[in-house]
Design a protein around this motif. Structure first.
Motif, PDB file in Angstrom:
ATOM      1  N   LEU A 223     -16.096 -60.957   5.862  1.00 36.84           N
ATOM      2  CA  LEU A 223     -14.822 -61.331   6.695  1.00 36.84           C
ATOM      3  C   LEU A 223     -15.410 -60.266   8.299  1.00 36.84           C
ATOM      4  N   ARG A 224     -15.582 -60.225   9.479  1.00 39.76           N
ATOM      5  CA  ARG A 224     -15.112 -59.519  10.261  1.00 39.76           C
ATOM      6  C   ARG A 224     -13.719 -59.939  10.972  1.00 39.76           C
ATOM      7  N   VAL A 225     -13.233 -58.531  11.058  1.00 41.00           N
ATOM      8  CA  VAL A 225     -12.076 -57.671  11.828  1.00 41.00           C
ATOM      9  C   VAL A 225     -12.360 -57.349  12.902  1.00 41.00           C
ATOM     10  N   GLY A 226     -11.093 -57.033  13.862  1.00 40.14           N
ATOM     11  CA  GLY A 226     -11.580 -55.952  15.462  1.00 40.14           C
ATOM     12  C   GLY A 226     -12.318 -55.066  14.882  1.00 40.14           C
ATOM     13  N   ALA A 227     -11.699 -54.036  13.992  1.00 36.80           N
ATOM     14  CA  ALA A 227     -12.838 -52.435  13.548  1.00 36.80           C
ATOM     15  C   ALA A 227     -13.751 -52.932  12.947  1.00 36.80           C
ATOM     16  N   GLY A 228     -14.258 -53.921  12.830  1.00 37.44           N
ATOM     17  CA  GLY A 228     -15.471 -53.814  11.907  1.00 37.44           C
ATOM     18  C   GLY A 228     -15.479 -55.040  10.316  1.00 37.44           C
ATOM     19  N   THR A 229     -16.346 -55.199   9.504  1.00 38.26           N
ATOM     20  CA  THR A 229     -16.469 -56.291   8.501  1.00 38.26           C
ATOM     21  C   THR A 229     -16.179 -55.717   7.222  1.00 38.26           C
ATOM     22  N   LEU A 230     -15.358 -56.003   6.082  1.00 40.77           N
ATOM     23  CA  LEU A 230     -15.298 -55.915   4.810  1.00 40.77           C
ATOM     24  C   LEU A 230     -15.188 -56.979   3.859  1.00 40.77           C
ATOM     25  N   VAL A 271      -0.989 -55.984   5.088  1.00 38.80           N
ATOM     26  CA  VAL A 271      -1.605 -55.000   4.507  1.00 38.80           C
ATOM     27  C   VAL A 271      -0.739 -54.538   4.047  1.00 38.80           C
ATOM     28  N   ASP A 272      -0.863 -53.401   2.921  1.00 43.47           N
ATOM     29  CA  ASP A 272       0.419 -53.128   2.403  1.00 43.47           C
ATOM     30  C   ASP A 272      -1.139 -51.363   2.502  1.00 43.47           C
ATOM     31  N   SER A 273      -0.020 -50.813   3.448  1.00 40.55           N
ATOM     32  CA  SER A 273      -1.139 -48.893   3.288  1.00 40.55           C
ATOM     33  C   SER A 273       0.275 -48.134   2.765  1.00 40.55           C
ATOM     34  N   VAL A 417      -5.246 -49.310   0.437  1.00 38.47           N
ATOM     35  CA  VAL A 417      -5.346 -50.302   1.375  1.00 38.47           C
ATOM     36  C   VAL A 417      -4.838 -51.394   0.396  1.00 38.47           C
ATOM     37  N   LYS A 418      -4.376 -52.600   0.636  1.00 38.08           N
ATOM     38  CA  LYS A 418      -4.632 -53.864  -0.105  1.00 38.08           C
ATOM     39  C   LYS A 418      -4.124 -54.913   0.932  1.00 38.08           C
ATOM     40  N   ALA A 419      -5.090 -55.494   1.070  1.00 32.13           N
ATOM     41  CA  ALA A 419      -4.853 -56.778   2.927  1.00 32.13           C
ATOM     42  C   ALA A 419      -4.827 -57.693   1.943  1.00 32.13           C
ATOM     43  N   GLU A 420      -4.357 -58.955   2.384  1.00 31.04           N
ATOM     44  CA  GLU A 420      -4.262 -59.954   2.672  1.00 31.04           C
ATOM     45  C   GLU A 420      -4.938 -60.725   3.704  1.00 31.04           C
ATOM     46  N   PHE A 421      -5.087 -61.977   3.340  1.00 33.66           N
ATOM     47  CA  PHE A 421      -5.785 -62.698   4.381  1.00 33.66           C
ATOM     48  C   PHE A 421      -6.156 -64.056   4.163  1.00 33.66           C
ATOM     49  N   ARG A 422      -5.658 -64.983   5.424  1.00 39.32           N
ATOM     50  CA  ARG A 422      -5.412 -66.792   5.397  1.00 39.32           C
ATOM     51  C   ARG A 422      -6.854 -66.893   6.010  1.00 39.32           C
ATOM     52  N   LEU A 423      -7.037 -67.925   5.382  1.00 42.65           N
ATOM     53  CA  LEU A 423      -8.067 -68.640   6.029  1.00 42.65           C
ATOM     54  C   LEU A 423      -8.703 -70.394   5.700  1.00 42.65           C
ATOM     55  N   LEU A 424      -8.059 -71.280   5.931  1.00 40.88           N
ATOM     56  CA  LEU A 424      -8.455 -72.204   5.957  1.00 40.88           C
ATOM     57  C   LEU A 424      -7.388 -73.074   4.481  1.00 40.88           C
ATOM     58  N   PRO A 450     -16.408 -46.218  -3.427  1.00 39.83           N
ATOM     59  CA  PRO A 450     -16.149 -47.309  -2.668  1.00 39.83           C
ATOM     60  C   PRO A 450     -15.879 -47.078  -1.034  1.00 39.83           C
ATOM     61  N   PRO A 451     -16.337 -47.310  -0.159  1.00 43.19           N
ATOM     62  CA  PRO A 451     -16.042 -47.145   1.053  1.00 43.19           C
ATOM     63  C   PRO A 451     -14.599 -48.166   1.107  1.00 43.19           C
ATOM     64  N   PRO A 452     -13.722 -46.993   2.466  1.00 41.57           N
ATOM     65  CA  PRO A 452     -12.684 -47.912   2.802  1.00 41.57           C
ATOM     66  C   PRO A 452     -12.622 -49.052   3.223  1.00 41.57           C
ATOM     67  N   LEU A 453     -11.742 -49.898   3.388  1.00 43.37           N
ATOM     68  CA  LEU A 453     -11.781 -51.123   4.360  1.00 43.37           C
ATOM     69  C   LEU A 453     -11.409 -50.619   6.206  1.00 43.37           C
ATOM     70  N   PRO A 454     -11.824 -51.167   7.284  1.00 45.76           N
ATOM     71  CA  PRO A 454     -12.090 -51.069   8.235  1.00 45.76           C
ATOM     72  C   PRO A 454     -10.394 -50.648   8.971  1.00 45.76           C
ATOM     73  N   ALA A 455      -9.858 -50.732   9.972  1.00 44.27           N
ATOM     74  CA  ALA A 455      -8.493 -50.790   9.882  1.00 44.27           C
ATOM     75  C   ALA A 455      -7.866 -51.864  10.750  1.00 44.27           C
ATOM     76  N   LEU A 456      -6.820 -52.247   9.885  1.00 39.24           N
ATOM     77  CA  LEU A 456      -6.389 -53.148   9.798  1.00 39.24           C
ATOM     78  C   LEU A 456      -5.004 -53.581  10.327  1.00 39.24           C
TER      79      LEU A 456
END
Length: 644
Positions: A223-230, A271-273, A417-424, A450-456
Motif C-alpha cells: 500500500l502507498r500512503v502519504g509518507a511512503g509504502t508498507l 492507528v494505534d500507536s 504501531v498497529k494500523a487497519e486499512f479499508r480497501l474494497l 523489522p523496519p517501522p511503518l511510515p507515519a500514518l
C-alpha cells in the motif's frame, strides 16, 4: 560449645567468616571461639529400602504390594558416613545447637532429620540465611529463632519424602513385575515426577506423528500512503471458510480479491500507536539459565548444571547455582559495582558491556520480598579469565554475568504501531516498531529489527500497488528439546485443564526443582524411556508402552498439584500428615491392582515401529537396572528431594 549445622560447606564457610574471631579449619568442621560450624553434604540420610523393614521384601512379589512401613527408617548414604560421624562427635561436645539449613521445606528437612537421627534431645535454635554476603549473614546471626516454630515445615517435607517413597517403590515394583510377564527384562520405574515428564514427551510425539498438515492461504498487499509504502495483510471475514485460528482454507476468495486490488483506493481506518517500555530480563535461576544455554549454545540441562557446579565450587566465580529465584537482595546494590568491575576487567566482551553500564540505576531485580532460600545466580567478583576455563564454562559464565550487568542498563523503549486499512470493503492490518532507546537490548542480540511503518494518519487515503496470495501449510508442534522440556516443567500449569489445579501449579515450582530437573531428563534417558535425536528428545518404544499401560492419572501432572495443596496445609499447621498418607495408601492399592501385563504387552506392541530405539549409552544403562540386580534397592534421592 555452640554447634551450628549448615546445609552445605559453602554456607558453613560464610557463617564462620561472619562470626567474630578467626576461623580454624578442622576435620569436617570450622572452629571460631566457642562456636563450631559443621555441615551436611546435601542429604546425609535416605529412606531405608523395603528389605530393611522385612527381609521378605527383598525379592519383588506382587502379593507384597503395597509395601507400607509401620515405623519409618532412615539410613546413612554410603558417601556421607564420614561427615555424619563428624556431626555425631561434635554433638556430644555441644551445649547449644543451631539448625542452619536453607530457609525452605527441604532445607528444614535436610538438617533436622540428621539432628533427630543422631538423638539430640536438647532445644534447637534456627538460623535463617538467604544471602551469603558477610553483612547479611552477620545480621542473621543476630536474630536466631526457636526451631520449634518451623516444625510444621519439617513435617511437610518429611511427609513428601515418605509419600514419594511409597509411590515410587510400589508402582515401580508393580510395573516391573508385570513387565516380566510381558517379556521385558528390566526395571520399569514409575515416579510422581519423572512419569508425568515422560508423559509430556509421549503425548507431544503422538501429536507430531498424528498431525495431518493442510494448506491455508494469506493475501498481502503493498500500500502507498502519504509518507511512503508498507505491507498489509488481509483479514478475511467469518463468511469465508476459516480454521480455528482464523486462517483462510479456500484460495478462491483470496485470488479474486488479489486480482481486484492493484490500483484500488481506500483509507487508513485506525492507528494505534503506543510507547512500550521493557525492563531488562531478570538475572538467572538455574532453570532459566538451562533454557537459554540450550538455545544459545546447544548445551543439555545436565551439562549446564555440571558447568555451574564447577563455576561455583572449583572456580568460585558464581554464587550458589541451584537456585529457583531470579531476584537479588537490595543489599547487593552496594557491593555489585565493585564485584562486577573485578569480574569483568580481563574479558573483552564483559568489559565492553561493563563500560556502558550505569551503576546508578536500580532495576526491579533487587527485591528482598522476592528472594527466597537463595537469590539469583550472580558473579562473585573473582576475576574471570576465559583462558582458564573451557569454552562451555566461559559461555555459561558470560550469560550469568550479562544478565546481572543488564540490570544497570536503561529499559528498552519502542514505539509500536498497529494500523487497519479499508480497501474494497475489506480489512487489512499492518504493524511496525520503532526503536527509541536500545537500553539493554544490545547485550542480548545484534539482529536487525523489522523496519517501522511510515507515519500514518487515521482517515488518510491509501492505494494498493500490488497484491499476492501465498499458500502455506500448517506445521506440527516441535519435538521437545532440553530447553523446551525444562521450560515445560517450570510452567507445567499450561498442560493442565482444571482451573483450580492449574492455579495451584502456578503457585508452586512446577514439576521437579531447580536441582532435580536436569537429573530427571538424564534419568529418563538412562532408563531408555527417552532418546536424543540431534537436539530433540523423543520417547522410545519402552517409554510409549509404559505411559499407555499406566492409569492416565499417573502420567499427568495433576497429582503434584493435589499433593502440594495437602502438603501446604501441613506446612502451615492446618492439617496432619496421617490422613494424607492414609489416602495415598488407598490410592496405591487401586493403582497396584490396575497393573495388567496384557495391557502392557499390548501397549509395547502398539508402540513398535512408532518410536525411536534407544542408543548404545542407554542400553548400557538398561543392563545395570535389571530387576534381579535391583531388587529391594532404593535409588538414591537427589541432594534435595526425590526425583521419583
Amino acid at each position: 560449645m555452640r554447634l551450628i549445622i549448615a546445609e552445605k560447606p559453602s554456607l558453613a564457610r560464610s557463617i564462620a567468616e561472619a562470626l567474630p574471631g578467626a576461623a580454624q579449619k578442622k576435620d569436617g568442621y570450622l572452629s571460631v571461639g566457642d562456636t563450631e560450624v559443621t555441615w551436611c553434604l546435601g542429604h546425609l540420610l535416605e529412606q531405608a529400602p523395603p528389605d530393611a523393614y522385612d527381609p521378605a521384601f527383598k525379592p519383588w512379589r506382587r502379593d507384597h504390594l503395597p509395601i507400607v512401613p509401620g515405623q519409618w527408617k532412615l539410613v546413612p548414604r554410603p558417601k556421607a558416613r564420614g561427615q555424619l560421624s563428624v556431626i555425631r562427635a561434635r554433638l556430644k561436645q555441644a551445649r547449644q545447637l543451631v539448625h542452619a539449613g536453607d530457609p525452605d521445606r527441604e532445607g528444614q528437612l535436610l538438617v533436622q532429620e540428621v539432628i533427630e537421627h543422631l538423638g539430640w534431645k536438647g532445644p534447637v535454635q534456627r538460623l535463617l540465611i538467604n544471602d551469603l554476603n558477610r553483612p547479611a549473614v552477620a545480621r542473621a546471626l543476630g536474630r536466631i529463632e526457636d526451631n520449634a516454630r518451623y516444625y510444621p515445615l519439617y513435617r511437610a517435607a518429611q511427609t513428601r519424602a515418605r509419600a514419594d517413597w511409597l509411590y515410587g517403590i510400589n508402582l515401580t515394583r508393580a510395573w516391573t513385575l508385570i513387565g516380566r510377564q510381558a517379556g521385558h527384562d528390566g526395571v520399569l520405574s514409575v515416579g510422581r515426577v519423572q512419569t508425568p515428564v515422560l508423559g509430556l514427551v509421549v503425548r507431544r510425539d503422538e501429536e507430531i506423528r498424528h498431525f495431518t498438515p493442510y494448506p491455508f492461504y494469506v493475501l498481502w498487499a503493498h500500500l502507498r500512503v502519504g509518507a511512503g509504502t508498507l505491507k498489509a495483510w488481509w483479514v478475511p471475514g467469518e463468511s469465508h471458510r476459516l480454521d480455528e485460528r482464523g486462517r483462510l482454507l479456500d484460495a478462491a476468495p483470496a485470488q479474486t480479491l488479489a486480482e481486484r486490488l492493484p490500483g484500488a483506493e481506500g483509507q487508513v481506518s485506525s492507528v494505534d500507536s503506543r510507547r512500550r517500555r521493557q525492563p531488562p530480563p531478570l538475572p538467572y535461576s538455574l532453570s532459566a539459565l538451562q533454557v537459554d544455554a540450550a538455545r544459545r549454545h546447544g548445551l543439555s540441562a545436565k551439562a549446564v548444571l555440571d558447568i555451574c557446579q564447577r563455576l561455583y565450587e572449583r572456580h568460585q566465580l558464581i554464587t550458589y547455582p541451584r537456585s529457583d529465584c531470579r531476584y537479588l537482595p537490595r543489599e547487593h546494590l552496594a557491593s555489585l559495582p565493585g564485584q562486577l568491575a573485578s569480574a569483568c576487567r580481563d574479558d573483552t566482551t564483559l568489559s565492553g558491556w561493563l563500560a556502558n553500564a550505569d551503576m546508578g540505576l536500580r532495576s526491579r531485580a533487587f527485591d528482598d520480598a522476592k528472594v527466597g532460600a537463595h537469590h539469583a545466580l550472580a558473579p562473585t567478583g573473582k576475576p574471570f579469565v576465559a583462558e582458564r576455563l573451557s569454552r562451555q564454562e566461559a559461555d555459561v559464565y558470560r550469560l550469568i554475568a550479562r544478565n546481572v550487568l543488564a540490570q544497570f542498563y536503561p529499559a528498552l523503549e519502542t514505539q509500536e504501531v498497529k494500523a487497519e486499512f479499508r480497501l474494497l470493503d475489506e480489512r487489512f492490518q499492518a504493524s511496525g516498531q520503532t526503536l527509541l532507546v536500545p537500553g539493554w537490548k544490545p547485550l542480548f542480540t545484534t539482529r536487525d529489527e523489522p523496519p517501522p511503518l511510515p507515519a500514518l494518519v487515521e482517515g488518510e487515503a491509501c492505494q494498493a500497488l500490488e497484491a499476492q496470495v501465498e499458500q502455506r501449510e500448517t506445521r506440527p508442534p516441535e519435538p521437545f528439546t532440553d530447553a523446551s522440556l525444562i521450560k515445560a516443567m517450570m510452567n507445567i500449569a499450561r498442560y493442565v485443564e482444571d482451573p483450580e489445579v492449574r492455579r495451584t501449579l502456578r503457585e508452586t515450582d512446577g514439576l521437579g526443582t531447580e536441582a532435580t530437573r536436569a537429573g530427571i531428563i538424564e534419568t529418563l534417558l538412562e532408563r531408555d524411556y527417552l532418546v536424543r535425536k540431534a537436539k530433540a528428545l523423543r520417547a522410545t518404544r519402552l517409554g510409549v508402552g509404559l505411559i499407555h499401560s499406566l492409569p492416565e492419572a499417573v502420567s499427568r501432572p495433576e497429582r503434584t498439584a493435589l499433593w502440594e495443596q495437602r502438603l501446604e496445609g501441613i506446612a502451615e499447621a492446618q492439617a496432619e500428615p496421617e490422613p494424607f498418607v492414609a489416602q495415598l495408601v488407598e490410592d496405591l492399592r487401586t493403582l497396584v491392582g490396575s497393573a495388567d501385563s496384557q495391557r502392557l504387552s499390548a501397549a509395547l506392541g502398539a508402540a513398535q515401529g512408532e518410536s525411536p530405539e534407544a542408543g548404545p549409552a542407554s542400553k548400557r544403562g538398561r543392563r545395570t537396572n535389571s530387576p534381579r540386580r535391583s531388587a529391594g534397592r532404593k535409588r538414591r534421592p537427589s541432594r534435595k528431594g526425590s526425583t521419583t
